[in-house]
Design an enzyme around this catalytic site. Sequence first.
Site, PDB file in Angstrom:
ATOM      1  N   GLY A  13       0.783  -1.226   0.000  1.00 55.83           N
ATOM      2  CA  GLY A  13       0.000   0.000   0.000  1.00 55.83           C
ATOM      3  C   GLY A  13       0.815   1.278   0.000  1.00 55.83           C
ATOM      4  O   GLY A  13       0.339   2.311   0.475  1.00 55.83           O
ATOM      5  N   ASN A  15       1.533   3.162  -2.506  1.00 56.22           N
ATOM      6  CA  ASN A  15       0.832   4.170  -3.327  1.00 56.22           C
ATOM      7  C   ASN A  15      -0.373   4.735  -2.583  1.00 56.22           C
ATOM      8  O   ASN A  15      -0.635   5.937  -2.646  1.00 56.22           O
ATOM      9  CB  ASN A  15       0.403   3.574  -4.669  1.00 56.22           C
ATOM     10  CG  ASN A  15       1.518   3.601  -5.685  1.00 56.22           C
ATOM     11  OD1 ASN A  15       1.900   4.672  -6.155  1.00 56.22           O
ATOM     12  ND2 ASN A  15       2.066   2.440  -6.016  1.00 56.22           N
ATOM     13  N   ARG A  66     -16.350 -13.981  -9.958  1.00 58.92           N
ATOM     14  CA  ARG A  66     -15.978 -12.553  -9.852  1.00 58.92           C
ATOM     15  C   ARG A  66     -17.187 -11.649  -9.604  1.00 58.92           C
ATOM     16  O   ARG A  66     -17.120 -10.741  -8.766  1.00 58.92           O
ATOM     17  CB  ARG A  66     -15.203 -12.108 -11.097  1.00 58.92           C
ATOM     18  CG  ARG A  66     -13.814 -12.713 -11.172  1.00 58.92           C
ATOM     19  CD  ARG A  66     -13.030 -12.197 -12.380  1.00 58.92           C
ATOM     20  NE  ARG A  66     -11.849 -13.016 -12.584  1.00 58.92           N
ATOM     21  CZ  ARG A  66     -10.670 -12.788 -11.996  1.00 58.92           C
ATOM     22  NH1 ARG A  66     -10.518 -11.774 -11.186  1.00 58.92           N
ATOM     23  NH2 ARG A  66      -9.654 -13.595 -12.246  1.00 58.92           N
ATOM     24  N   MET A  91      -4.737  -6.275  -6.922  1.00 64.02           N
ATOM     25  CA  MET A  91      -4.311  -7.295  -7.882  1.00 64.02           C
ATOM     26  C   MET A  91      -5.428  -8.274  -8.273  1.00 64.02           C
ATOM     27  O   MET A  91      -5.165  -9.433  -8.571  1.00 64.02           O
ATOM     28  CB  MET A  91      -3.086  -8.041  -7.340  1.00 64.02           C
ATOM     29  CG  MET A  91      -1.904  -7.123  -7.013  1.00 64.02           C
ATOM     30  SD  MET A  91      -1.414  -5.994  -8.349  1.00 64.02           S
ATOM     31  CE  MET A  91      -0.296  -7.051  -9.264  1.00 64.02           C
ATOM     32  N   ARG A  92      -6.669  -7.811  -8.282  1.00 59.82           N
ATOM     33  CA  ARG A  92      -7.778  -8.622  -8.788  1.00 59.82           C
ATOM     34  C   ARG A  92      -8.312  -7.973 -10.051  1.00 59.82           C
ATOM     35  O   ARG A  92      -8.484  -6.741 -10.093  1.00 59.82           O
ATOM     36  CB  ARG A  92      -8.927  -8.722  -7.771  1.00 59.82           C
ATOM     37  CG  ARG A  92      -8.546  -9.241  -6.410  1.00 59.82           C
ATOM     38  CD  ARG A  92      -7.947 -10.616  -6.425  1.00 59.82           C
ATOM     39  NE  ARG A  92      -8.795 -11.631  -7.010  1.00 59.82           N
ATOM     40  CZ  ARG A  92      -8.362 -12.853  -7.329  1.00 59.82           C
ATOM     41  NH1 ARG A  92      -7.096 -13.189  -7.154  1.00 59.82           N
ATOM     42  NH2 ARG A  92      -9.180 -13.731  -7.839  1.00 59.82           N
ATOM     43  N   LEU A  94     -11.128  -6.841 -12.505  1.00 60.38           N
ATOM     44  CA  LEU A  94     -12.528  -6.445 -12.301  1.00 60.38           C
ATOM     45  C   LEU A  94     -13.297  -6.628 -13.606  1.00 60.38           C
ATOM     46  O   LEU A  94     -12.780  -6.319 -14.688  1.00 60.38           O
ATOM     47  CB  LEU A  94     -12.587  -4.988 -11.846  1.00 60.38           C
ATOM     48  CG  LEU A  94     -11.940  -4.722 -10.473  1.00 60.38           C
ATOM     49  CD1 LEU A  94     -11.725  -3.224 -10.259  1.00 60.38           C
ATOM     50  CD2 LEU A  94     -12.778  -5.325  -9.346  1.00 60.38           C
ATOM     51  N   ASN A 108      -6.421   3.854 -11.959  1.00 62.58           N
ATOM     52  CA  ASN A 108      -5.473   2.805 -11.560  1.00 62.58           C
ATOM     53  C   ASN A 108      -4.058   3.260 -11.873  1.00 62.58           C
ATOM     54  O   ASN A 108      -3.841   4.022 -12.811  1.00 62.58           O
ATOM     55  CB  ASN A 108      -5.771   1.529 -12.361  1.00 62.58           C
ATOM     56  CG  ASN A 108      -4.792   0.407 -12.060  1.00 62.58           C
ATOM     57  OD1 ASN A 108      -4.523   0.102 -10.899  1.00 62.58           O
ATOM     58  ND2 ASN A 108      -4.235  -0.206 -13.105  1.00 62.58           N
ATOM     59  N   HIS A 110      -0.327   1.686 -12.956  1.00 63.52           N
ATOM     60  CA  HIS A 110       0.283   0.473 -13.510  1.00 63.52           C
ATOM     61  C   HIS A 110       1.775   0.738 -13.740  1.00 63.52           C
ATOM     62  O   HIS A 110       2.141   1.800 -14.257  1.00 63.52           O
ATOM     63  CB  HIS A 110      -0.407   0.103 -14.825  1.00 63.52           C
ATOM     64  CG  HIS A 110       0.129  -1.159 -15.408  1.00 63.52           C
ATOM     65  ND1 HIS A 110      -0.145  -2.400 -14.866  1.00 63.52           N
ATOM     66  CD2 HIS A 110       0.952  -1.376 -16.460  1.00 63.52           C
ATOM     67  CE1 HIS A 110       0.487  -3.325 -15.571  1.00 63.52           C
ATOM     68  NE2 HIS A 110       1.162  -2.732 -16.551  1.00 63.52           N
ATOM     69  N   ASP A 146      -5.685  -3.028 -17.713  1.00 57.58           N
ATOM     70  CA  ASP A 146      -4.636  -2.016 -17.867  1.00 57.58           C
ATOM     71  C   ASP A 146      -4.810  -1.202 -19.149  1.00 57.58           C
ATOM     72  O   ASP A 146      -3.856  -0.933 -19.889  1.00 57.58           O
ATOM     73  CB  ASP A 146      -3.242  -2.675 -17.821  1.00 57.58           C
ATOM     74  CG  ASP A 146      -3.013  -3.382 -16.489  1.00 57.58           C
ATOM     75  OD1 ASP A 146      -3.511  -2.899 -15.475  1.00 57.58           O
ATOM     76  OD2 ASP A 146      -2.335  -4.432 -16.486  1.00 57.58           O
TER      77      ASP A 146
END
Length: 198
Positions: A13, A15, A66, A91-92, A94, A108, A110, A146
């Site tokens: 965490g 970030n 999911r 890291m899941r 969506l 997000n 990356h 991404d």
Amino acid sequence: MTKRVAIFVSGGGSNMRALVEDMTGDHPARPCVVVSNTADAGGIVWAKAQGIATVVVDHRPFGGDRPAFEAALSAALERHSPDMICLAGFMRKLTGGFTDVWAGRMINIHPSLLPKYKGLNTHARALEAGDTLHGCTVHEVTAALDDGPILGQASLKVAPDDTAETLAARVLTLEHRLYPAVLRRFAAGIRAPLFITG
Ligand code: GAR
């Protein structure tokens, strides 16, 4: 009006911490909850210590379902009424069912110069390709992994003796500069991309 931000993490965490530490004073946003899919995410411990609400929604009991995991995430979010979501090392993957609800309100970070190196092992892949420039990207989240409109990129020169580990550490430092800067702009309604060099 001040935006309420939910921050999603899966790990240390760092970030999330950079975002929270920047959300003071005249910043147009404030954290309202930190959400993790694993109870032992270091980020959760730090957020709790700051007095920020935290929620753990473990993905494992849902197996591959999911949409059911995302329904649980949504139920948890509802109690904190966020205006937007920052994925910060979450890291899941969506599904469109979730990303469509948050379209234009979820961002997000990356660790690559997108569109290069979507997915994992970005630093090793940049080295393997012989890239001389590498970095990180903040983008709006869409159903495609991404992908989504780019809101900011920070780049650095790859050194001849860089390894995947040194590169990861150097890019992470850049992430801590880029993500707060982009969030400030995004929360204020600015969508034009920001470019930073390290
Ligand atoms: C960061 O490098 C972030 O860019 C990456 O995970 C790390 C989380 O570190 N995210 C992704 O790879 C998502 N595709 P942190 O928990 O210390 O912020």
